[in-house]
Design a protein around this motif. Sequence first.
Motif, PDB file in Angstrom:
ATOM      1  N   LEU A 188      25.851  -0.190 -72.496  1.00 27.05           N
ATOM      2  CA  LEU A 188      25.959  -0.519 -73.776  1.00 27.05           C
ATOM      3  C   LEU A 188      25.864  -1.996 -73.901  1.00 27.05           C
ATOM      4  O   LEU A 188      25.105  -2.404 -74.929  1.00 27.05           O
ATOM      5  CB  LEU A 188      27.273   0.062 -74.524  1.00 27.05           C
ATOM      6  N   MET A 189      26.407  -2.808 -73.008  1.00 19.51           N
ATOM      7  CA  MET A 189      26.227  -4.172 -73.036  1.00 19.51           C
ATOM      8  C   MET A 189      24.787  -4.700 -72.768  1.00 19.51           C
ATOM      9  O   MET A 189      24.264  -5.617 -73.387  1.00 19.51           O
ATOM     10  CB  MET A 189      27.169  -4.932 -72.181  1.00 19.51           C
ATOM     11  N   ASP A 190      24.133  -4.130 -71.943  1.00 19.88           N
ATOM     12  CA  ASP A 190      22.771  -4.270 -71.730  1.00 19.88           C
ATOM     13  C   ASP A 190      21.902  -4.093 -72.778  1.00 19.88           C
ATOM     14  O   ASP A 190      20.865  -4.716 -73.209  1.00 19.88           O
ATOM     15  CB  ASP A 190      22.016  -3.379 -70.302  1.00 19.88           C
ATOM     16  N   MET A 191      22.290  -2.760 -73.508  1.00 15.83           N
ATOM     17  CA  MET A 191      21.495  -2.318 -74.804  1.00 15.83           C
ATOM     18  C   MET A 191      21.571  -3.366 -75.821  1.00 15.83           C
ATOM     19  O   MET A 191      20.576  -3.817 -76.549  1.00 15.83           O
ATOM     20  CB  MET A 191      22.183  -0.961 -75.322  1.00 15.83           C
ATOM     21  N   ARG A 192      22.803  -3.957 -76.080  1.00 14.09           N
ATOM     22  CA  ARG A 192      22.975  -4.916 -77.353  1.00 14.09           C
ATOM     23  C   ARG A 192      22.427  -6.009 -76.866  1.00 14.09           C
ATOM     24  O   ARG A 192      21.740  -6.760 -77.837  1.00 14.09           O
ATOM     25  CB  ARG A 192      24.620  -5.282 -77.382  1.00 14.09           C
ATOM     26  N   GLN A 233      17.293  -9.803 -78.061  1.00 14.22           N
ATOM     27  CA  GLN A 233      16.697 -10.724 -77.322  1.00 14.22           C
ATOM     28  C   GLN A 233      15.257 -10.043 -77.153  1.00 14.22           C
ATOM     29  O   GLN A 233      14.355 -10.954 -76.638  1.00 14.22           O
ATOM     30  CB  GLN A 233      17.153 -11.053 -76.016  1.00 14.22           C
ATOM     31  N   LEU A 234      14.775  -8.924 -77.101  1.00 12.29           N
ATOM     32  CA  LEU A 234      13.325  -8.525 -76.902  1.00 12.29           C
ATOM     33  C   LEU A 234      12.491  -8.747 -78.080  1.00 12.29           C
ATOM     34  O   LEU A 234      12.985  -8.623 -79.264  1.00 12.29           O
ATOM     35  CB  LEU A 234      13.500  -6.959 -76.313  1.00 12.29           C
ATOM     36  N   ALA A 258      11.672  -9.734 -83.319  1.00 13.74           N
ATOM     37  CA  ALA A 258      11.285 -10.830 -82.340  1.00 13.74           C
ATOM     38  C   ALA A 258      12.499 -11.677 -82.309  1.00 13.74           C
ATOM     39  O   ALA A 258      13.218 -11.852 -83.078  1.00 13.74           O
ATOM     40  CB  ALA A 258      10.213 -11.820 -83.059  1.00 13.74           C
ATOM     41  N   PHE A 259      12.365 -12.333 -81.265  1.00 16.57           N
ATOM     42  CA  PHE A 259      13.462 -13.199 -80.630  1.00 16.57           C
ATOM     43  C   PHE A 259      12.846 -14.478 -80.351  1.00 16.57           C
ATOM     44  O   PHE A 259      12.213 -14.604 -79.270  1.00 16.57           O
ATOM     45  CB  PHE A 259      14.214 -12.795 -79.448  1.00 16.57           C
ATOM     46  N   THR A 301      16.548 -17.336 -82.288  1.00 19.08           N
ATOM     47  CA  THR A 301      17.025 -16.658 -83.443  1.00 19.08           C
ATOM     48  C   THR A 301      16.097 -15.304 -83.373  1.00 19.08           C
ATOM     49  O   THR A 301      15.052 -15.111 -83.326  1.00 19.08           O
ATOM     50  CB  THR A 301      16.526 -17.590 -84.671  1.00 19.08           C
ATOM     51  N   GLU A 302      17.094 -14.254 -84.229  1.00 17.53           N
ATOM     52  CA  GLU A 302      16.366 -12.949 -84.247  1.00 17.53           C
ATOM     53  C   GLU A 302      15.599 -12.983 -85.776  1.00 17.53           C
ATOM     54  O   GLU A 302      15.918 -13.588 -86.835  1.00 17.53           O
ATOM     55  CB  GLU A 302      17.624 -11.903 -84.307  1.00 17.53           C
TER      56      GLU A 302
END
Length: 316
Positions: free
Chosen positions: A23-27, A32-33, A55-56, A60-61
């Motif tokens: 879940l941390m990787d998912m967040r 960021q992708l 977009a990141f 910034t998202e």
Amino acid sequence: MMFAAEALGGTGESRHGDAVRWLMDMRQAVTQLNYRGVVAYLKDKHVESFQLVHAFTGGTEHERLVSMNTPLREVVRNAEKVSCYFPDTKTVFVENKPPRRSVLLELPEDLKQLSRHYDFKLEAQEYVAQRLSQVISIEPRDDFRYARRIWVDLESKLPLKFELIGENGQAVEQMMFTSLSIEEIIPDSELNASTKVDAFTWQVNRREAMPLRSLKWALRSVPDGFQMISYTRLIRTPTEHPVEHILLSDGFSSVSIYIDELGGDIVKGHQKKVGAINAHSRKIDRYLVTVMGEVPAKTVQAIAGGVHLQVNDAHD
């Protein structure tokens, strides 16, 4: 291809830790992708489809969500504000410095802290949108919150599918990517709103952040784990009539408290349920207080029952 959860091995505690790491990787991936896709939402037995672009750039998202069916709407988000456009009614909602991040899922900052209220488990691996994903179950440790299941893409770590499980054990809300692509670059033109707002014919509603010291309400029976995320005031044109909004969250589950100053008599203890959303309204002095969220009925009842005006303001 599907693998039994038991094949993952390890103790219950180690599998809980493994699920938290997923879940941390998912967040991180959601934030960021750069990606685009078509998302289907099933809610209240109604299916809606959206085009999503994320977009990141420069730390910034930027995110844009456009509906593909009625009711038409468009949501544009960045670090500074979220704008929600409703062309059918010519209405736009603008919120500066939004407390929430992803439009896909509630994504808590500290997943380990949530272990007090949820149990995380790795389940099977399944295909969603032709991509292999890891299924993660999120079970509440009390009956103040709903269970969840998330399908996380093995390759990108993005959430491909999400289910919210109601009191009866059935999915009451679902989100699923029907197509998804990871991009190197998303052009700025695809992140800007396509809806054009005419200040003369559109109704602009603004949500303004309020200082906590101005809060004249006490919350005396909030279930453990829920914390205040924001205190804002919604201003609707043309009346400029303000509605206070308190947002509570435990990281996954969020509850909104709307406080509207009204005249006349209001039915006390009014309860309503629509799909996964429960709502409870009561009159407090000259105010209508409505508590609502994707939580069990007992949660909104408890919170609504504990809302009180500060003593020095109760009889202004």
